[in-house]
Scaffold this motif. Structure first.
Motif, short mmCIF file in Angstrom:
data_model
loop_
_atom_site.label_atom_id
_atom_site.label_comp_id
_atom_site.label_asym_id
_atom_site.label_seq_id
_atom_site.Cartn_x
_atom_site.Cartn_y
_atom_site.Cartn_z
N LYS A 32 27.72 25.18 45.65
CA LYS A 32 28.23 23.92 46.18
C LYS A 32 29.54 24.20 46.94
N PRO A 33 29.88 23.36 47.92
CA PRO A 33 31.15 23.54 48.63
C PRO A 33 32.32 23.53 47.66
N GLY A 34 33.22 24.50 47.82
CA GLY A 34 34.40 24.57 46.96
C GLY A 34 34.11 25.00 45.54
N ALA A 35 32.93 25.60 45.32
CA ALA A 35 32.52 25.95 43.96
C ALA A 35 33.41 27.03 43.37
N GLU A 36 33.58 26.98 42.04
CA GLU A 36 34.26 28.07 41.36
C GLU A 36 33.33 29.29 41.32
N THR A 37 33.92 30.44 41.13
CA THR A 37 33.14 31.68 41.17
C THR A 37 32.66 32.07 39.78
N PHE A 38 31.60 32.86 39.79
CA PHE A 38 31.12 33.50 38.57
C PHE A 38 30.67 34.89 38.97
N CYS A 39 31.30 35.91 38.38
CA CYS A 39 31.03 37.28 38.79
C CYS A 39 30.77 38.17 37.58
N ILE A 40 29.72 38.94 37.68
CA ILE A 40 29.41 39.99 36.70
C ILE A 40 29.21 41.29 37.46
N VAL A 41 29.79 42.36 36.97
CA VAL A 41 29.48 43.68 37.52
C VAL A 41 28.46 44.36 36.59
N ILE A 42 27.41 44.86 37.17
CA ILE A 42 26.37 45.50 36.38
C ILE A 42 26.90 46.80 35.80
N PRO A 43 26.69 47.08 34.51
CA PRO A 43 27.02 48.42 34.01
C PRO A 43 26.22 49.43 34.81
N PRO A 44 26.88 50.26 35.62
CA PRO A 44 26.11 51.06 36.59
C PRO A 44 25.22 52.10 35.92
N PRO A 45 23.91 52.00 36.10
CA PRO A 45 23.03 53.02 35.54
C PRO A 45 23.20 54.34 36.28
N PRO A 537 39.56 38.29 38.86
CA PRO A 537 38.81 39.05 37.85
C PRO A 537 37.39 38.54 37.69
N THR A 538 36.52 39.41 37.19
CA THR A 538 35.15 39.01 36.90
C THR A 538 35.15 38.15 35.64
N ASN A 539 33.99 37.59 35.32
CA ASN A 539 33.94 36.65 34.19
C ASN A 539 33.58 37.29 32.86
N VAL A 540 32.45 37.95 32.83
CA VAL A 540 31.97 38.48 31.55
C VAL A 540 31.38 39.86 31.78
N LEU A 541 31.58 40.72 30.80
CA LEU A 541 30.96 42.04 30.79
C LEU A 541 29.90 42.05 29.69
N ARG A 554 38.41 51.81 28.98
CA ARG A 554 39.00 52.39 30.20
C ARG A 554 39.05 51.38 31.34
N MET A 555 38.07 50.48 31.43
CA MET A 555 38.16 49.42 32.43
C MET A 555 39.34 48.50 32.13
N MET A 556 39.55 48.21 30.85
CA MET A 556 40.70 47.38 30.49
C MET A 556 42.00 48.09 30.85
N ASN A 569 51.98 39.91 37.35
CA ASN A 569 51.50 40.07 35.98
C ASN A 569 50.16 40.78 35.96
N PRO A 570 49.93 41.64 34.96
CA PRO A 570 48.64 42.35 34.88
C PRO A 570 47.48 41.36 34.71
N VAL A 571 46.34 41.69 35.31
CA VAL A 571 45.16 40.83 35.25
C VAL A 571 44.01 41.61 34.61
N GLU A 572 43.44 41.03 33.57
CA GLU A 572 42.31 41.67 32.88
C GLU A 572 41.08 41.67 33.79
N PRO A 573 40.22 42.67 33.68
CA PRO A 573 39.03 42.72 34.54
C PRO A 573 37.97 41.69 34.19
N PHE A 574 38.00 41.13 32.97
CA PHE A 574 37.03 40.11 32.55
C PHE A 574 37.63 39.36 31.37
#
Length: 946
Positions: A32-45, A537-541, A554-556, A569-574
């Motif tokens: 939707k216009p102006g939508a909030e984001t939702f991001c997941i990074v795949i655990p890279p195989p 930052p992404t949302n959930v791992l 290590r990502m943290m 200020n430091p920002v957590e990755p998820f």
């Protein structure tokens, strides 16, 4: 009209192609216009990998969340990518080259790396196509690779920055060394294998003139009653081959047996080295003799003791696991020049480690220094890829200061900015970070990110992003300091040979180093890209518990160190880390090739379809509980899909053809108001369950609604309406069914995307709003409620279900029509019985419905609300025969239970049987317990009726 049966093998590739053609999963698609984001990074195989059940579970759960949030109108990015998998990939390519009689060292580094890239282009990334078969809705246009140009730039930025901050450094420490692959490996690449071995007890003579009293007899309370004077210590070891590198013997400071000789020395057998006896908390006084040989260069515990007690570090093994004695200055330092030493060195130099073990034990025996040998079962660490026992080896490597980087990562979870689901995994995270050791990040490989470090002629190190920058730094350094190095460098520059000033470090970085940057490097960092600003930052791992220390931590660490908000200020990755459990076989055993119980998810997709596999994994994914995967369960959930397919066909055959203008609030039939209420409740339950990562509860709610309420009851109750003469009721019901089906497809889509997308396309009817894909449809909202209608229809269902259960328990023939007597009915119940009489007669197979003040004799009874429902059965079944049948079944069940209880109460059986067999017996016992409970109810009913 839908095909009679659903063909997953035909439908799934076609739907996947449709998604691909319409670029359905690109970042922001459907938002939707102006939508909030939702991001997941795949655990890279790994680039070498193929889909296994862990991947299937992990990516199914991610995809459920991604499709769910996409349908809620959010700007969704599911970032895909692959890991270059240093050791695994190098091994694959080396094996292929060996088939052509080619060796990487003969080819040279550049030519070998070219071959790896060729292999990656031809064969790497197979797993992506397999993930697409599973239905993973990643933005495949944004595929990243840990060795691509952008991520390599991020690796250089991080390494150089950390080095210049003093958080990366070189040090000589112990590492896990693989003597076959000739490289350091991480703890995760070490497999602990239990082996039958020996514990050798060796006598180490005390230095001349030193003796002590050693207890040899004890009373009932364990106090020493007899002693003997000894001029030697006995140490126990599973690795006699390392004794030539011993530099001390340790005893516990509270061990009274050795108090008198702490600070004295023993003479190391065979070579005559004088080594100290030290006191340290590490030795266990109750284990063995309480005296422990210290080999600081070849044992992690000994290394720690050695550093605390200032013991020498003597390396006696080569990179390929042979003894190195002759010419080894560290080994020879301080040793007496004797004929015996020369003989020992000559006999053992360059001898393979396990051959050396046999030779050294024989030498001890010849000299009367072998006290005894005991059989000893113990775990031996092996390299998981090289397949040989690893060696703790003292080498100079590159290290990360983990303790400093751990502090913000600990604080983030403690203060709740990042949380674990389930919460109990925080303990693992805390324990690792609170006791964290330096991280060895260098690997002696060619495939990977080569360490950006160059060495000058005197060994001075220069760390920069490029060789040009390193050369500039080196020239500035050497020209600024008077001495021979300045003259040497000036000469090289005058003769146009600056390339001879520096030599690059040959090592590459641990694969986990680049993976640690994954949440921000994949979004374009260190450049300030629009994607980085929007999706970080992404949302959930979503990941498995086994890589909490190696990847999550290590990502943290890296995210908090390098990513800052506008205020610095430091920002957590998820904000959330969802830890899923293991997928085991049906008996609860861990899958392994050696056990032959590995289940290939691609085989399951071929046989049952991706939707059935996904739904099975989701409905079994209870938080904190391992998934016991039985293919029979997948077959069952394929039947669930078939049930929905058939229900849709039934609806179509009864005139259901879309309902674009359907308004739930306008319906009048109680049964329609009931299903709309139950639909709304299901929407609420499924939405809440997905939001709180209770995927099994979400799937369970959908299963109950679709199978039980919609298919078994709603469509069954509508049959008279569809075949009746009331056109208004029929039209309302057709529209209501169409609406409920549409909302059901939406709810089920994250779990069963292929079938629901197919049904969505086939059932559009005249609905103009259905031009788009289901994956972009709007997620349902829980807004309708008619509690009175729901209560009345659920009363009817409870009544019919109760009657059916009694008939089944009492073994009443299906065709038999039973009378029904109702005792104690209220006015409301009487009204309901009259209103739904036709449905009750048809669905419960009863004839007359009579009211009474007392229950008839020979009747089975159930209670529904305030009323007692009685089924007089005397004329339908032989009550005495039925009682006998139930009693026999109950006795047989009890016998089976006693047999299993006998096994499970046998401690030897529980201790020695395979865990999966024990678990199977426990599950069978639970099944028999359920059967017994049902039979007891049936016996009570038939006894009451008699």
């Amino acid at each position: 009209m839908l095909e009679k049966t659903y063909d997953s093998a035909a439908v799934e590739p076609r739907i996947a192609q449709k998604w691909d053609e319409e670029d359905a999963f690109r970042a922001g698609a459907g938002a939707k216009p102006g939508a909030e984001t939702f991001c997941i990074v795949i655990p890279p195989p790994n680039v070498t990998g193929s889909l296994h059940m862990g991947h299937a579970l992990n990516n199914t759960l991610q995809d459920i969340m991604v499709r769910f949030e996409r349908m809620r109108g959010k700007d969704v990015l599911w970032q895909p990518g692959m890991d270059h998998a240093g050791i695994a990939t190098q091994m694959v390519v080396e094996r292929k080259l060996m088939e052509q009689q080619l060796h990487r060292r003969e080819m040279g580094r550049e030519a070998f790396i070219d071959k790896v890239w060729e292999w990656k282009a031809e064969s790497g990334g197979l797993i992506f196509n397999q993930l697409k078969r599973l239905g993973a809705s990643c933005d495949w246009s944004r595929e990243r690779f840990t060795m691509d140009e952008g991520l390599s730039e991020a690796v250089l930025e991080v390494f150089v920055s950390l080095y210049k901050e003093g958080l990366i450094y070189k040090d000589k420490r112990l590492v896990n060394w693989d003597p076959k692959l000739l490289t350091a490996i991480s703890d995760m690449e070490v497999e602990q294998i239990e082996m039958a071995g020996s514990l050798w007890h060796l006598r180490y003579p005390l230095e001349p003139g030193v003796t002590y009293e050693h207890p040899i007899a004890f009373d009932a309370e364990g106090k020493a009653t007899e002693w003997e004077t000894r001029d030697y210590l006995v140490v126990a070891t599973t690795r006699p081959e390392t004794m030539l590198g011993d530099t001390g013997v340790a005893v516990h400071p509270d061990d009274e047996r050795y108090t008198a000789i702490v600070g004295k020395h023993v003479i190391l057998p065979l070579i005559g080295r004088r080594i100290p006896i030290v006191a340290d908390e590490y030795p266990d006084p109750t284990a063995g003799t309480g005296a422990v040989k210290m080999t600081p260069a070849h044992d992690f515990n000994d290394f720690d003791v050695g550093r605390r007690r200032h013991l020498r570090m003597v390396n006696i093994l080569t990179v390929d696991g042979h003894l190195t004695l002759a010419g080894n200055e560290d080994f020879l330092e301080g040793l007496p020049a004797t004929d015996e030493l020369e003989t020992i060195v000559s006999a053992l130099d360059n001898v393979e480690r396990f051959a050396a073990r046999k030779a050294i034990v024989a030498m001890f025996e010849e000299r009367g220094l072998l006290d005894r040998i005991e059989p000893h079962k113990h775990t031996v660490p092996h390299g998981d890829r090289g397949g040989v026992p690893i060696e703790p080896r003292l080498t100079e490597q590159w290290w990360v200061d983990n303790k400093t980087l751990a502090k913000p990562a600990l604080q983030s979870v403690r203060e709740g900015r990042t949380r674990f689901v389930p919460k109990n995994w925080e303990k693992t995270y805390f324990e690792w970070l609170e006791n964290i050791e330096p991280w060895c990040i260098s690997r002696q490989l060619w495939w990977g990110h080569q360490i950006p470090a160059w060495y000058g002629p005197d060994g001075q190190v220069f760390v920069e992003k490029t060789e040009e920058e390193a050369l500039h730094a080196a020239i500035q350094h050497y020209l600024a300091h008077e001495g021979p190095m300045k003259a040497y460098v000036e000469d090289l520059l005058e003769n146009f040979r600056p390339g001879e000033i520096l030599t690059r470090d040959e090592d590459v970085l641990d694969t986990w180093f680049s993976s640690a940057l994954w949440p921000f490097s994949t979004l374009g960092w260190p450049d300030k890209t629009a994607e980085l600003a929007r999706y970080y930052p992404t949302n959930v791992l979503v990941t498995g518990f086994d890589i909490i220390p190696f990847w999550v931590v290590r990502m943290m660490q890296m995210g908090l160190h390098f990513m800052k908000d506008n205020k610095g200020n430091p920002v957590e990755p998820f904000h959330t880390i969802y830890i899923h459990a293991l997928v085991r076989d049906k008996n609860g055993a861990k899958m392994s090739k050696s056990k032959g119980n590995v289940i290939d998810p691609l085989d399951l997709i071929d046989e049952y379809g991706a939707d059935a596999l996904r739904f099975t994994l989701a409905i079994m994914a209870a938080q904190g509980r391992d998934v016991k995967l039985d293919p029979a369960r997948i077959a069952g959930y394929r039947n669930f899909g078939t049930k929905l397919w058939n229900a849709t066909r039934f609806a179509g055959m009864n005139g259901v053809n879309g309902a674009p203008d359907f308004i739930p609030e306008t319906v009048s039939l109680t049964v329609n108001r009931w299903i709309l209420t139950e639909l709304s409740r299901t929407i609420r339950d499924v939405t809440g369950a997905i939001e709180s990562y209770r995927f099994n509860e979400a799937a369970g709610s959908l299963y109950r609604f679709v199978w039980n309420q919609f298919c078994d009851w709603y469509l069954e109750l509508l049959k008279p309406v569809f075949s009746g003469a009331d056109e208004a009721a029929k039209a309302e019901s057709q529209a209501c069914v169409a609406h409920v089906l549409d909302e059901t497809y939406k709810l089920l889509h994250p779990f069963m995307p292929f079938m629901t997308e197919e049904l969505w396309a086939h059932t559009a009817g005249d609905a103009k709003a259905r031009d788009g894909l289901l994956c972009h449809a709007e997620w349902p909202v829980s807004s309708y409620a008619d509690d009175l209608a729901a209560e009345e229809t659920n009363w009817l269902i409870e009544l019919v279900t109760g009657i059916r259960s009694v008939r089944a328990e009492m073994n009443v023939p299906p065709a038999a029509i039973a009378p029904l007597v109702v005792v104690g009915a209220s006015d409301l119940t009487r009204e309901r019985l009259e209103r739904h009489a036709a449905a009750i007669r048809r669905l419960a197979r009863v004839d007359a419905i009579d009211m009474s003040s007392v229950a008839p004799k020979g009747s089975a009874q159930i209670v529904v609300g305030e009323a007692t429902i009685c089924l007089p059965l005397g004329s339908l079944i032989d009550l005495a025969a039925e009682k006998m049948r139930v009693e026999k079944a109950l006795a047989k069940t009890d016998q089976a239970r006693e047999r299993i209880l006998g096994k499970l109460s046998n401690e030897k059986f529980v201790a020695n049987a395979r865990p999966d067999i024990v678990e199977a017996e426990r599950e069978r016992l639970a099944e028999l317990d359920g059967q017994k409970a049902s039979l007891i109810v049936a016996l009570a009913r038939v006894s009451e009726a008699g």
